[in-house]
Enzyme design. Structure first.
Site, PDB file in Angstrom:
ATOM      1  N   GLY A   1       0.818  -1.209   0.000  1.00 57.43           N
ATOM      2  CA  GLY A   1       0.000   0.000   0.000  1.00 57.43           C
ATOM      3  C   GLY A   1       0.851   1.257   0.000  1.00 57.43           C
ATOM      4  CE1 TYR A   2       5.531   0.722   0.709  1.00 58.52           C
ATOM      5  CE2 TYR A   2       7.021   1.286  -1.075  1.00 58.52           C
ATOM      6  CZ  TYR A   2       6.798   0.708   0.159  1.00 58.52           C
ATOM      7  OH  TYR A   2       7.845   0.118   0.827  1.00 58.52           O
TER       8      TYR A   2
ATOM      9  CB  SER B   1      -0.388  -5.820  -7.360  1.00 58.04           C
ATOM     10  OG  SER B   1       0.011  -4.892  -8.324  1.00 58.04           O
TER      11      SER B   1
ATOM     12  CD  GLU C   1       9.348  -4.371  -6.591  1.00 61.37           C
ATOM     13  OE1 GLU C   1       9.765  -3.214  -6.393  1.00 61.37           O
ATOM     14  OE2 GLU C   1       8.338  -4.626  -7.257  1.00 61.37           O
TER      15      GLU C   1
ATOM     16  CB  SER D   1       7.559   5.723 -14.358  1.00 62.92           C
ATOM     17  OG  SER D   1       8.255   6.920 -14.087  1.00 62.92           O
TER      18      SER D   1
ATOM     19  CD  GLU E   1       8.569   8.446 -18.278  1.00 60.06           C
ATOM     20  OE1 GLU E   1       8.235   7.607 -17.404  1.00 60.06           O
ATOM     21  OE2 GLU E   1       8.205   8.351 -19.470  1.00 60.06           O
TER      22      GLU E   1
END
Ligand SMILES: Cc1cc2nc3c(=O)[nH]c(=O)nc-3n(C[C@H](O)[C@H](O)[C@H](O)COP(=O)(O)OP(=O)(O)OC[C@H]3O[C@@H](n4cnc5c(N)ncnc54)[C@H](O)[C@@H]3O)c2cc1C
Length: 385
Positions: A124-125, A158, A244, A364, A366
């Site tokens: 939950g970020y 997710s 991760e 992302s 970027e």
């Protein structure tokens, strides 16, 4: 103590005996809901045999496996066609975080359930107003006696629809004058199955719903279920992101090789191999994957350095996205036609559509390029007012 090759044999043998046709090749990015109950059952069997937490220290229920053994396991796992596991958020994100930064009580409470895949987790970020700019989270938590009371909304969560617990980044104190914006955030472990938590699925481009909105309306968790000091959760949140992927990246790349092999087979069948542009793109995909694999193996063996995770993320996400684009050229009009197609059309269409997300989640592209620019090359920092 036996050697790495015996270890490889052991892994192979277990997989050969346990990967049945029912679960072979199912699940993965964009296919998280595929055969979920069967994959859950398979992952639990994997756990019972002691294969899920190889990298965890023995005293925390793992095997304390060396990096080379972790790589061997992931190679063999991918080669065997075993299904995508359902435990990665627990075993590769929150588990290692608790081992590194949790209290003894938190470890005793949560690690066994994570290792056995009895309790599933979600992250939950992100929030509607805070994704790349994660320090902007506005979900709040306040202490009420011996519990935290949490209010706010998370998004793109997710697997929240199957999770028992969520690690939530929430603001527990205002930003002190002159302090960095991430001061005052806390990392809370929150049970999902309670009246204050509502999970609403979000429909994705693929038509499936793998992620969700999660609403916290006076949701509760115990006061001692904060990891690290209250208000110091940013450091914990960043540590989780650092855990991760690791050695699992190697398995991911073997899956990529299989995707490429399958696409070449399909291109022969459709006749697309006659097109010089398709031939060139297939060849380039193979070369780029070889480079990615060598680079990954090299950096895994070295102490972590700034920017390497960003480079790997940039390379694999673009690679997978390009393969999706190439698959549409291989399929031609069949790929673009409305309505259901055959198995190959469905598979590659889903890959093509889902891979748009590859350059977004996990930070992302970027943002990754920004990290390389500022932290590796020392270019001037972006104005983030
Ligand atoms: C499939 C999928 C699964 C996910 N699962 C989870 C999950 O389980 N838990 C969770 O918490 N989150 C999850 N996310 C959310 C993900 O982490 C965010 O989508 C991501 O961090 C980007 O945030 P955002 O969507 O708010 O976009 P924004 O941050 O609003 O970005 C929008 C665009 O602006 C660009 N941009 C933003 N800031 C900058 C900058 N400083 N410089 C240059 N460009 C910039 C971005 O690159 C992007 O193109 C998931 C996302 C996807 C797609």
């Amino acid at each position: 103590m036996h050697g790495d090759e015996e270890f490889r044999g052991e892994v192979r043998e277990w997989l050969a005996a346990n990967v049945t046709d029912e679960v072979r090749g199912v699940g993965g990015p964009g296919r998280e809901n595929e055969a979920y109950p069967q994959r859950l059952e398979f992952t639990r069997r994997l756990a019972a045999a002691g294969w899920t937490c190889l990298a965890w220290p023995v005293e925390h229920g793992g095997r304390g496996a060396s990096l080379s053994r972790q790589v061997i396991f992931h190679e063999e796992y991918a080669r065997s066609g075993a299904p995508a596991r359902v435990d990665h958020i627990g075993t590769t994100m929150v588990g290692p975080t608790l081992i590194a930064l949790g209290t003894e009580r938190q470890r005793r409470r949560f690690l066994p359930g994570i290792a056995a895949v009895d309790e599933l987790w979600c992250q939950g970020y992100s929030e509607p107003g805070a994704g790349s700019d994660l320090a902007g989270v506005t979900t709040r938590a306040r202490l009420d006696g011996d519990q935290w009371v949490i209010t706010g909304q998370k998004v793109w969560t997710s697997l929240a629809h199957v999770a028992d617990w969520c690690f939530v980044l929430a603001r527990t104190a205002p930003v002190p004058a002159g302090a960095a914006r991430h001061t005052g955030l806390s990392y809370l472990l929150v049970p999902m199955r309670q009246p204050g938590v509502t999970v609403r699925p979000i429909r994705q481009l693929t038509g499936d719903s793998e992620f969700n909105e999660v609403f916290f309306d006076d949701a509760r968790t115990d006061a001692d279920l904060v990891v690290g000091e209250p208000g110091q959760g940013w450091r914990v949140a960043m540590a989780t992101l650092g855990f991760e992927r690791g050695a699992a990246t190697v398995g991911q790349q073997i899956g990529f090789q299989r995707d490429l092999d399958d696409l070449i087979t399909l291109a022969r069948r459709t006749g697309a191999v006659a097109d010089p542009a398709v031939r060139e793109r297939l060849t380039r995909a193979w070369i780029d994957l070889s480079v990615l694999r060598s680079h990954t193996l090299r950096v895994l063996a070295e102490p972590a350095s700034v920017g390497t995770a960003s480079v790997i993320k940039l390379l694999w996400s673009r690679w997978r996205q390009s393969l999706g684009e190439l698959s549409m050229s291989v399929l031609g009009a069949a790929g673009a036609a409305a309505g259901p197609g055959d198995q190959d059309v469905e598979r590659w269409r889903r890959h093509f559509l889902f891979s748009r997300a590859d350059t977004i989640y996990g930070g992302s592209n970027e943002i990754q390029r920004g990290i390389v620019a500022e932290r590796v090359l020392g270019l001037p920092r972006q104005d983030r007012r």
